[in-house]
Write a protein that holds these residues in place. Structure first.
Motif, short mmCIF file in Angstrom:
data_model
loop_
_atom_site.label_atom_id
_atom_site.label_comp_id
_atom_site.label_asym_id
_atom_site.label_seq_id
_atom_site.Cartn_x
_atom_site.Cartn_y
_atom_site.Cartn_z
N ASP A 156 83.21 143.84 102.14
CA ASP A 156 83.88 145.16 102.57
C ASP A 156 82.70 146.25 102.37
O ASP A 156 81.84 146.09 101.73
N TYR A 157 83.12 147.50 102.88
CA TYR A 157 82.23 148.50 102.83
C TYR A 157 83.30 150.05 103.04
O TYR A 157 84.26 149.77 103.42
N SER A 158 82.66 150.99 102.38
CA SER A 158 83.15 152.17 102.56
C SER A 158 82.16 153.46 102.51
O SER A 158 81.13 153.02 102.14
N ASP A 210 91.33 148.65 108.31
CA ASP A 210 90.66 150.09 108.26
C ASP A 210 91.48 151.18 107.70
O ASP A 210 92.42 151.32 108.30
N THR A 212 86.13 149.78 94.62
CA THR A 212 86.30 150.96 95.08
C THR A 212 86.81 151.86 93.97
O THR A 212 86.72 153.16 93.99
N GLN A 262 79.45 152.53 99.87
CA GLN A 262 79.59 151.49 98.83
C GLN A 262 79.77 150.11 99.49
O GLN A 262 80.34 150.26 100.59
N TYR A 289 86.05 156.49 104.78
CA TYR A 289 86.54 155.26 105.79
C TYR A 289 86.00 154.17 105.02
O TYR A 289 85.06 154.28 104.31
N SER A 290 86.92 153.38 105.23
CA SER A 290 86.54 151.75 104.27
C SER A 290 87.23 150.65 105.24
O SER A 290 88.05 150.99 106.09
N ARG A 291 86.40 149.72 105.17
CA ARG A 291 86.84 148.48 105.99
C ARG A 291 87.18 147.27 104.94
O ARG A 291 86.16 147.06 104.05
N TYR A 292 88.09 146.54 104.93
CA TYR A 292 88.31 145.29 104.17
C TYR A 292 88.36 144.10 105.22
O TYR A 292 89.01 144.46 105.92
N THR A 313 81.99 158.17 102.07
CA THR A 313 82.65 159.20 101.94
C THR A 313 81.61 160.49 102.06
O THR A 313 80.52 160.57 101.70
N ASP A 343 89.70 146.72 98.23
CA ASP A 343 88.62 146.14 97.39
C ASP A 343 88.59 146.99 96.08
O ASP A 343 88.55 148.11 95.94
#
Length: 762
Positions: free
Chosen positions: A294-296, A362, A199, A269, A312-315, A298, A196
């Motif tokens: 997407d989200y993340s 992930d 970010t 985010q 951690y982030s997921r696209y 920290t 993403d």
């Protein structure tokens, strides 16, 4: 629609009416930049709204001249510290000092930038500033980086692209996402990076072999995406980005919140993006929509000499594949190659039908550091990545089972674990350096009714050291690295269906040496030479089947050997208040260069007919230059010119190398006043004439020129900042095809698009 001539007249009227307006523009801002210890910070970058920038002198002092009356945002930053921004109202000359927090105890997000400058100082490093990054929001990563000299993007349709550095891409360009090497299906040109872009607050590119620090996949360079530094006070802040584009009726929203409390720092985010069928100058491209979410998050904690960070982030994205790339027989395929317009229906829709690909990526990152009393620093970084890619073809299997019909034809699931241990030695007697070890383990599970790549297990380890000596105007550096790769693939015999395995071991050494001469405060010269290597990837060795997203059939070669590169580069930089100029010249010889060669004989299967590509090797030589010059004249006008040239020669056949970028010339005129700007840009891409005869299914398309324009402003509302940018891409709506777009076989590239971007920072 207004004519081009009328549009240019209106633009010039805006430019000169604003310029001739009788405002006071002879004020200046002066000051000094120091650290919290009171030590001057030469080389700090001071920028004012509108992109006017200067560099602090050897005593930390700076002056910005020819400022008009009005409200401004002034920012000050160094590579080894947290940036500081202030708002000022200019009604006369101003004295403004900055005190920056230096990096001795800061978190990893900023440490990346600092160590990058230390470890790779003689390689040419370029990037996008905050304004350029904002003006590229909503684009793919590959498209965003095309504004940097020396970079292009290789595309598969309008929504899939990846960066190209000096003619090289995929497994030769490493993408560093928040300090972690991105691991997915990056081995294919038709697989976009699973990242993403919202970010990233800083994007930079190291051009040239950066394999010493980052591993053998950095043969061409490294794209580094860094988040903004986490806040250190208790205040809650954040930003909201909104992007809308007419082409594809694309809309994107991204929001971020962060803060700090009791020594803990945090950030959350998220991004949503939707687009429908994109449009060329004359017709829609059926089934080219995009859906992305997407989200993340920290969480960090640090004290005087230690700290940790968890990220951690997921696209997740779903991308349609253009219907016109699916052809039934050889006659129809050749007809599609020469047809000026595809025969698929032309209409707009947000619906994404088969064929499409769906990707979930992930990333979990854990890192900590400890700073010793001698100012040496130890870091440990662990990351776990899971990349799931499902590809759904338009041709369904012969089955009455709904579960079978709904399942993907091809599914990959790659799990990767990486561990890095670094020691940054303290500066002593003009010496500094970084020593480290890295390890990786990776496994792929392939499922599907069609074969493409086998299951595999991959292990790797590396150890390296980089030393730098700095004295007076000279910086000398050298590095050495050893890497070991172990690869085992599990295959099924086509006749007996018996599962067997093949094991390959690759190991080699990488070395480089370089120097930088800071001749004056404004001029520097850098040179770097070295040798690097890359082991063949799984797809190059064993792929056998249909790549749905590229609409092609690819065949690997299990006998391929490792690539060996000998790369030399020289770069010049000159920077004053009115003129910035840089030139980078490179020569890269690669033995056993691996590439997908068009076989010129399509293959017909039950599901259709596809162009066929086979992986092969050759000894090649790539030479080129990248140049940029930004000249500010008449106080508020800036002329920006960029050139990228690549010459690639296949020494094995004594002819040119296919699929190399064409010559690119980028010229823009920008006018800034107060906190506003307007610009007009013309990008000329020449026809790629340096290709062997009868080396591709379709000859390179004609060259083209794109006219783009933009207007923007920054508004202040108390402590809130609102950035607005309105741009028009392909202003004259020309029809063209780009040589590096695989779908040029079937359709034109994108037509005109009106794009509105806003960003609210609070």
């Amino acid at each position: 629609m207004i004519s081009l001539r009328t549009g240019v007249q209106i633009l010039l009227l805006i430019l000169f009416s604003q310029y001739l307006y009788g405002q006071q523009c002879n004020y200046f801002i002066t000051g000094k930049v120091t650290g919290k210890t009171g030590l001057e910070l030469p080389g700090a970058r001071i920028s004012i709204t509108g992109n006017k920038q200067t560099i602090a002198d050897k005593n930390g002092g700076y002056t910005i001249n020819n400022i008009c009356a009005g409200d401004y945002i002034i920012s000050c930053a160094i590579d080894s510290g947290l940036p500081v921004s202030k708002t000022v109202k200019v009604e006369g000359n101003i004295q403004l000092n900055f005190v920056l927090q230096e990096l001795s105890t800061d978190l990893k997000e900023v440490i990346i930038s600092s160590t990058r400058a230390k470890e790779l100082s003689t390689l040419n490093t370029v990037g996008l500033n905050n304004k350029q990054l904002f003006q590229s929001t909503g684009k793919t990563l590959g498209e965003s980086l095309k504004s940097i000299p020396g970079l292009n993007s290789i595309q598969t349709g309008p929504s899939i692209s990846k960066p190209v550095i000096h003619g090289l891409h995929s497994n030769r360009v490493l993408i560093l996402n928040n300090g972690i090497r991105q691991e997915g299906q990056q081995w294919g040109s038709e697989h976009a990076p699973e990242i993403d872009p919202f970010t990233a607050a800083h994007v930079s590119v190291v051009e040239g072999a950066a394999s010493i620090r980052y591993g053998s996949d950095a043969l061409a360079g490294v794209v580094i995406l860094e988040p903004a530094a986490l806040p250190t006070d208790k205040k809650i802040g954040g930003d909201v980005n909104l992007v809308g584009a007419s082409n594809g009726r694309m809309g994107a929203v991204s929001g971020m919140l962060d803060g700090a409390v009791d020594g803990f720092q945090w950030r959350v985010q998220g991004t949503l993006k939707r687009a429908g069928n994109f449009k060329t100058a004359d017709y829609y491209l059926k089934n080219t929509g995009v859906a992305e979410d997407d989200y993340s998050g920290t969480l960090a904690y640090h004290k005087t000499n230690y700290g940790f960070n968890a990220f951690y982030s997921r696209y997740h994205s779903k991308m349609g594949i253009f219907d016109g790339s699916h052809v039934g027989n050889i006659q129809d395929l050749y007809a599609a190659f020469i047809r000026p317009k595809p025969i698929t229906a032309s209409y707009f829709s947000y619906k994404i039908d088969r064929s499409y690909q769906q990707v979930t990526h992930d990333l979990l990152k854990l890192n900590s550091y400890y700073q010793f009393k001698n100012q040496g620093k130890m870091e440990i970084i662990y990351a776990r990545q899971t990349d799931l890619r499902n590809e759904y073809d338009i041709d369904l299997p012969y089955s009455d089972d709904p579960a079978v019909l709904a399942a993907p034809q091809i599914s990959f699931k790659i799990k990767t674990h990486t561990l890095d241990l670094l020691y940054h030695q303290p500066d002593k007697n003009n010496f500094s350096g970084t020593w480290g070890m890295s390890g990786i383990t990776q496994g792929n599970v392939f499922k599907g009714i069609r074969y493409l790549v086998p299951n595999f297990r991959n292990y790797g380890a590396g150890i390296y050291g980089i030393e730098k000596y700095t004295k007076d105007k000279w910086t000398l550096e050298a590095g050495l690295r050893y890497d070991y790769r172990w690869l085992r693939v599990y295959r099924r015999n086509d006749n007996s269906l018996f599962v067997y395995n093949n094991t390959s071991i690759y190991q080699n050494v990488t070395a480089s040496i370089g120097a930088t001469w800071q001749a004056t405060e404004h001029f520097s010269l850098s040179a770097n030479t070295g040798t690097a290597w890359r082991a063949p990837s799984v797809n190059e060795l064993y792929i056998k089947g249909i790549h749905l997203s590229a609409a092609s059939y690819e065949l690997g070669d299990s006998t391929l050997r490792s690539e060996r590169s000998f790369n030399t580069s020289i770069s010049f930089k000159y920077n004053t208040e009115k003129l910035f100029a840089q030139l980078n010249i490179y020569d890269n010889e690669i033995n056993n260069f691996i590439y997908a060669k068009p076989s010129l004989q399509p293959i017909s299967l039950v599901s259709g007919t596809y162009p066929m590509f086979t992986y092969t090797q050759a000894n090649v030589r790539l030479r080129g230059l990248d140049a940029e010059a930004d000249y500010t004249f008449l106080k508020n006008f800036t002329l920006i010119s960029k050139i990228s040239l690549v010459r690639a020669f296949n020494k094995s056949i004594h002819d040119y190398l296919v699929f190399m970028p064409a010559d690119r010339f980028d010229n823009a005129l920008k006018y800034t006043w107060l906190s506003k700007y307007v610009s007009i840009q013309y990008v000329k891409v020449s026809r790629q004439t340096r290709v062997p005869p009868n080396s591709d299914y379709v000859a390179p398309p004609p060259g083209y020129g794109l006219l783009n324009s933009s207007f923007g402003m920054d508004l202040l509302a108390g402590k809130h900042i609102l950035n607005i940018d309105f741009s028009v891409d392909n202003l004259t709506n020309i029809a063209y095809r780009d040589y590096l777009n695989r779908f040029r076989y079937y359709a034109d590239d994108l037509g005109i698009s009106f794009v509105l971007r806003t960003k609210l920072t609070f």
